[in-house]
Motif scaffolding. Sequence first.
Motif, PDB file in Angstrom:
ATOM      1  N   LEU A 105       0.710  -1.158  -0.119  1.00 56.61           N
ATOM      2  CA  LEU A 105      -0.024  -0.081   0.028  1.00 56.61           C
ATOM      3  C   LEU A 105       0.790   1.275   0.026  1.00 56.61           C
ATOM      4  N   HIS A 106       1.969   1.318   0.785  1.00 56.11           N
ATOM      5  CA  HIS A 106       2.766   2.277   1.004  1.00 56.11           C
ATOM      6  C   HIS A 106       3.637   2.699  -0.365  1.00 56.11           C
ATOM      7  N   VAL A 107       3.923   1.698  -1.120  1.00 60.47           N
ATOM      8  CA  VAL A 107       4.360   1.738  -2.424  1.00 60.47           C
ATOM      9  C   VAL A 107       3.477   2.416  -3.551  1.00 60.47           C
ATOM     10  N   GLN A 108       2.377   1.740  -3.475  1.00 61.03           N
ATOM     11  CA  GLN A 108       1.343   2.106  -4.715  1.00 61.03           C
ATOM     12  C   GLN A 108       0.725   3.416  -4.365  1.00 61.03           C
ATOM     13  N   TRP A 109       0.449   3.924  -3.037  1.00 59.96           N
ATOM     14  CA  TRP A 109      -0.211   4.979  -2.976  1.00 59.96           C
ATOM     15  C   TRP A 109       0.565   6.272  -2.500  1.00 59.96           C
ATOM     16  N   MET A 110       1.785   5.969  -2.018  1.00 61.90           N
ATOM     17  CA  MET A 110       2.584   6.968  -1.522  1.00 61.90           C
ATOM     18  C   MET A 110       3.960   7.207  -2.246  1.00 61.90           C
ATOM     19  N   ASP A 152       3.610   3.264   9.349  1.00 58.39           N
ATOM     20  CA  ASP A 152       2.475   2.994  10.515  1.00 58.39           C
ATOM     21  C   ASP A 152       1.078   3.093  10.296  1.00 58.39           C
ATOM     22  N   VAL A 153       0.793   4.199   9.441  1.00 57.17           N
ATOM     23  CA  VAL A 153      -0.557   4.285   9.293  1.00 57.17           C
ATOM     24  C   VAL A 153      -0.780   5.074   7.781  1.00 57.17           C
ATOM     25  N   LEU A 154      -1.853   4.647   7.281  1.00 57.85           N
ATOM     26  CA  LEU A 154      -2.331   5.369   5.881  1.00 57.85           C
ATOM     27  C   LEU A 154      -3.678   5.489   6.061  1.00 57.85           C
ATOM     28  N   GLY A 157     -14.010   7.018   5.419  1.00 56.32           N
ATOM     29  CA  GLY A 157     -13.002   6.343   4.643  1.00 56.32           C
ATOM     30  C   GLY A 157     -12.696   5.579   5.346  1.00 56.32           C
ATOM     31  N   ASP A 158     -11.169   5.001   5.193  1.00 53.16           N
ATOM     32  CA  ASP A 158     -10.539   3.921   5.693  1.00 53.16           C
ATOM     33  C   ASP A 158      -9.152   4.460   6.517  1.00 53.16           C
ATOM     34  N   VAL A 159      -9.005   3.655   7.400  1.00 57.76           N
ATOM     35  CA  VAL A 159      -7.438   3.903   8.243  1.00 57.76           C
ATOM     36  C   VAL A 159      -7.057   2.615   8.254  1.00 57.76           C
ATOM     37  N   VAL A 160      -5.752   2.655   7.484  1.00 57.47           N
ATOM     38  CA  VAL A 160      -5.074   1.156   7.837  1.00 57.47           C
ATOM     39  C   VAL A 160      -3.972   1.385   8.785  1.00 57.47           C
ATOM     40  N   LEU A 161      -3.783   0.518   9.570  1.00 58.78           N
ATOM     41  CA  LEU A 161      -2.816   0.385  10.554  1.00 58.78           C
ATOM     42  C   LEU A 161      -1.630  -0.791  10.368  1.00 58.78           C
ATOM     43  N   CYS A 162      -0.483  -0.618  10.996  1.00 59.77           N
ATOM     44  CA  CYS A 162       0.681  -1.769  10.810  1.00 59.77           C
ATOM     45  C   CYS A 162       0.890  -1.926  12.191  1.00 59.77           C
ATOM     46  N   PRO A 163       0.437  -2.885  13.075  1.00 59.01           N
ATOM     47  CA  PRO A 163       0.653  -3.128  14.292  1.00 59.01           C
ATOM     48  C   PRO A 163       2.241  -3.348  14.494  1.00 59.01           C
ATOM     49  N   GLU A 164       2.942  -4.166  13.532  1.00 64.91           N
ATOM     50  CA  GLU A 164       4.378  -4.530  13.706  1.00 64.91           C
ATOM     51  C   GLU A 164       5.264  -3.225  13.784  1.00 64.91           C
ATOM     52  N   GLY A 213      -4.747   8.906  12.053  1.00 64.25           N
ATOM     53  CA  GLY A 213      -5.328   8.607  10.652  1.00 64.25           C
ATOM     54  C   GLY A 213      -6.794   9.268  10.466  1.00 64.25           C
ATOM     55  N   ILE A 214      -7.769   9.150  11.386  1.00 63.51           N
ATOM     56  CA  ILE A 214      -8.942   9.926  11.466  1.00 63.51           C
ATOM     57  C   ILE A 214      -8.833  11.258  11.031  1.00 63.51           C
ATOM     58  N   LEU A 215      -7.819  11.705  11.916  1.00 62.44           N
ATOM     59  CA  LEU A 215      -7.827  13.289  11.354  1.00 62.44           C
ATOM     60  C   LEU A 215      -7.245  13.520   9.960  1.00 62.44           C
ATOM     61  N   HIS A 216      -6.286  12.707   9.485  1.00 63.42           N
ATOM     62  CA  HIS A 216      -5.947  12.619   7.986  1.00 63.42           C
ATOM     63  C   HIS A 216      -7.514  12.577   7.309  1.00 63.42           C
ATOM     64  N   LEU A 217      -8.261  11.668   7.668  1.00 61.90           N
ATOM     65  CA  LEU A 217      -9.445  11.744   6.877  1.00 61.90           C
ATOM     66  C   LEU A 217     -10.545  13.063   7.000  1.00 61.90           C
TER      67      LEU A 217
END
Length: 150
Positions: free
Chosen positions: A50-55, A62-64, A86-93, A117-121
Amino acid sequence: MTIEVNNESGFEVDEAEFAALARYVLDAMHLHPQTELSILMVGTDVMTELHVQWMDEPGPTDVLSFPMDELRPGREDDVTPAGLLGDVVLCPEVAAQQAKAAGHSTVEEMLLLTTHGILHLLGYDHAEPEDEKEMFALQRKLLLTFLASR
């Protein structure tokens, strides 16, 4: 409010706590009661894609945030129209690594990232120093008042 929390990361989390936080933030930001939000937790491989595709950035993050209806915060006397936030995507690792460096728990880091993430939305950003100051102060206030209410 419809808040969907899906954990595809393999990392054990209390999904109800993340839904409660999201509900708290959306209420505090005066969003319509029929607002919809999705929170997804993924592994580093999915987050990297996702990070590569969208950013166009390498490696996991950590979060998108993926806004849908471009909703903005309402006011106490005037909530926003209903819609799909919208969507907030988190990476726990990644969150776990950051939490260790910051000296707090992974769950605390993930709750912080969810709020972020919600504030970005909702249209907040931190590209400029003044915007960063505003967003991070609001993020801190929302998270601390949520935690104090638990």
